[in-house]
Design an enzyme around this catalytic site. Structure first.
Site, PDB file in Angstrom:
ATOM      1  N   TYR A  61       2.656  25.745 -43.405  1.00 34.12           N
ATOM      2  CA  TYR A  61       1.300  26.221 -43.709  1.00 34.12           C
ATOM      3  C   TYR A  61       0.694  25.322 -44.769  1.00 34.12           C
ATOM      4  CZ  TYR A  61      -0.325  30.340 -41.319  1.00 34.12           C
ATOM      5  OH  TYR A  61      -0.859  31.168 -40.384  1.00 34.12           O
ATOM      6  N   GLU A  63      -3.032  25.395 -45.683  1.00 32.07           N
ATOM      7  CA  GLU A  63      -4.483  25.643 -45.779  1.00 32.07           C
ATOM      8  C   GLU A  63      -5.055  24.899 -46.969  1.00 32.07           C
ATOM      9  OE1 GLU A  63      -3.538  29.708 -45.291  1.00 32.07           O
ATOM     10  OE2 GLU A  63      -5.309  30.054 -44.027  1.00 32.07           O
ATOM     11  N   ASP A 207     -21.375  13.274 -30.555  1.00 34.26           N
ATOM     12  CA  ASP A 207     -20.121  13.812 -30.036  1.00 34.26           C
ATOM     13  C   ASP A 207     -19.509  12.695 -29.190  1.00 34.26           C
ATOM     14  OD1 ASP A 207     -18.044  14.971 -28.702  1.00 34.26           O
ATOM     15  OD2 ASP A 207     -19.088  16.864 -28.303  1.00 34.26           O
ATOM     16  N   THR A 233     -12.563  14.318 -29.758  1.00 32.69           N
ATOM     17  CA  THR A 233     -11.190  14.732 -29.477  1.00 32.69           C
ATOM     18  C   THR A 233     -10.309  13.496 -29.626  1.00 32.69           C
ATOM     19  OG1 THR A 233     -11.709  14.392 -27.163  1.00 32.69           O
ATOM     20  CG2 THR A 233     -11.624  16.669 -27.916  1.00 32.69           C
ATOM     21  N   LYS A 236      -8.244  11.666 -25.523  1.00 32.16           N
ATOM     22  CA  LYS A 236      -8.811  11.044 -24.314  1.00 32.16           C
ATOM     23  C   LYS A 236      -8.434   9.556 -24.332  1.00 32.16           C
ATOM     24  CE  LYS A 236     -12.373  14.549 -23.552  1.00 32.16           C
ATOM     25  NZ  LYS A 236     -12.494  15.438 -24.714  1.00 32.16           N
ATOM     26  N   ARG A 242      -3.419  16.170 -28.431  1.00 28.28           N
ATOM     27  CA  ARG A 242      -4.564  17.055 -28.167  1.00 28.28           C
ATOM     28  C   ARG A 242      -5.091  17.565 -29.504  1.00 28.28           C
ATOM     29  NH1 ARG A 242      -6.833  19.133 -24.003  1.00 28.28           N
ATOM     30  NH2 ARG A 242      -5.468  17.831 -22.767  1.00 28.28           N
TER      31      ARG A 242
HETATM   32  N1  DSN Z   1     -12.911  19.098 -20.943  1.00 28.08           N
HETATM   33  C1  DSN Z   1     -13.474  17.854 -21.413  1.00 28.08           C
HETATM   34  C2  DSN Z   1     -13.789  16.935 -20.302  1.00 28.08           C
HETATM   35  O1  DSN Z   1     -13.044  16.925 -19.335  1.00 28.08           O
HETATM   36  O2  DSN Z   1     -14.744  16.198 -20.354  1.00 28.08           O
HETATM   37  C3  DSN Z   1     -14.634  18.091 -22.284  1.00 28.08           C
HETATM   38  O3  DSN Z   1     -14.382  19.119 -23.157  1.00 28.08           O
END
Ligand code: DSN
Length: 421
Positions: A61, A63, A207, A233, A236, A242
């Site tokens: 933990y 925080e 984003d 994120t 990707k 993730r």
């Molecule tokens: N789920 C993602 C995508 O496939 O583009 C976006 O959140």
């Protein structure tokens, strides 16, 4: 320490203690290895990243932030988080980085938390035009708690209609303007978006979830110099665990940190934070830069190959890792195409095209991406083969087993996780 199986992924002990789940983990690994993974938002992260994810950092933990935690015993995780933050700042030339968001949606909630109040107007690309749920969809907190205004792509070119963005910005005076999407294959003009935001006194939020890996690999221009805040994120093209991350200008650092914790999240996932640090180190290598360039070359080859098979790449092609294809010319819906590809061991997703006459769960298009197959070491010749497999799968009502056999042969020649793992 010394014994890597003590803290790293330990298949033997999992197998002994929980064969049910162990067999599913291995089954998923085989599924992913046995077919083509063309979901544009997925990738094969490295064994080093997976080791950090499967570590005892998961137990802690923490925080708060390094040096200012609500729990004792954080000196070690503090070190890892500081390393990660410094790596992110250096890689992206950013003033400030926050590695704690659990996911892209969590990161985006924090951005709203830092810059807006419920009821504020936010201007973003409509979901139906390629945007994201968290950019104002009525089914998301963003559409329920804020006043979203959607901008569009030009119906002819299918490129962002910046005049439309400017007109809507002047008309609605948004608190925040969002650049970034989930199904837009082209580069975004961040400089122009900044100018529009400045004209109306709005925060510019990029984003960058889909393309930040290409920015990290210096394969496309960066939004960081232009945006107040950049969320993304990490799993990707970036090829990390993730999770989510936020970069921002120095003057917004405190607001972002407070919005991530305590406003939006509790204890950070420190194994995820450590794994993000590992991925950021990988992204700073020449090998990764080459990878990012190859991702684009491969996506362009896929786009050309699929066009030659009669499918229409939306906007005529791609500058990034993804291709959005209108299947109207081949007379198959996105839903059926996804199903037929699935039966052929080709994983991709149906996707609405701009101004799609079909409902989203049917959709006129599919989205394909090159991050995973590029990680496997495939190149332009394989993209041509893949385009042919996709076309055969999409256009046939039967015979998918045979296509699956061919797909499997190709994947065996470029195995994901070739190391014994
Ligand atoms: N789920 C993602 C995508 O496939 O583009 C976006 O959140």
């Amino acid at each position: 320490m010394g014994n890597s199986t003590f803290w790293g992924p330990d298949w033997d002990s999992l197998q002994n203690q929980d064969p049910e789940i162990a067999s599913l983990l291995l089954k998923e690994l085989e599924r992913a290895r046995g077919g083509l993974q063309l979901i544009a938002s997925e990738n094969f992260t490295s064994p080093a990243v997976l080791a950090a994810l499967g570590s005892t950092f998961s137990n802690k933990y923490a925080e708060g932030y390094p040096g200012k935690r609500y729990y004792g015993g954080c000196s070690v995780v503090d070190e890892a988080e500081v390393i990660g933050i410094e790596r992110a700042k250096k890689l992206f030339d950013a003033d400030h980085a926050n590695l704690q968001p659990h996911s892209g949606a969590s990161a985006n909630i924090a951005v709203y938390g830092a810059f807006t109040k419920p009821g504020d107007t936010v201007l973003a690309m409509s979901l139906a035009q390629g945007g994201h749920l968290t950019h104002g969809s009525p089914v998301s907190f963003s559409g329920k708690w804020f006043n979203p205004i959607g901008y569009s792509v030009d119906p002819k070119t299918e490129l962002i209609d910046y005049d439309n963005v400017r007109d809507l910005a002047k008309q609605h005076k948004p608190k925040m303007i969002v650049a970034g999407a989930t199904a837009y294959p082209r580069l975004v003009d961040f400089k122009l978006m900044r100018e529009i935001a400045d004209e109306v006194g709005a925060i510019l939020w990029v984003d960058a979830a889909h393309f930040i890996g290409l920015v990290a690999g210096k394969a496309i221009p960066s939004p960081v110099p232009h945006a107040d805040v950049v969320s993304f994120t990490t799993h990707k093209v970036l090829r990390g665990p993730r999770g989510g991350m936020i970069l921002c200008k120095a003057q917004h650092a405190q607001a972002i940190d407070k919005a991530v914790f305590p406003m939006m999240q509790g204890g950070p996932l420190m194994h995820g934070v450590a794994a993000k640090a590992v991925a950021l180190k990988e992204c700073a290598t020449p090998e990764y830069q080459q990878y990012a360039k190859n991702v684009i070359t491969n996506a362009q080859a896929l786009s050309e190959g699929l066009k030659a098979e009669g499918m229409r790449p939306v906007s005529g092609g791609t500058d990034t890792h993804l291709v959005l294809l209108d299947l109207t010319p081949v007379g198959v819906t996105g839903k059926d195409a996804e199903k037929r590809c699935d039966a052929s061991q080709i994983t991709l997703n149906k996707n609405p095209i701009p101004n799609d006459p079909l409902p989203p769960m049917t959709a006129s298009g599919i989205r394909v991406g090159s991050p995973s197959v590029t990680t496997q070491g495939m190149g332009v010749p394989e993209m041509k083969q893949i385009a042919s497999f996709i076309a055969q799968a999409v256009k046939s009502e039967s015979g998918h087993d045979k296509i699956a056999d061919e797909v499997n042969k190709l994947c065996k020649a470029f195995p994901a996780y070739p190391q014994k793992y």
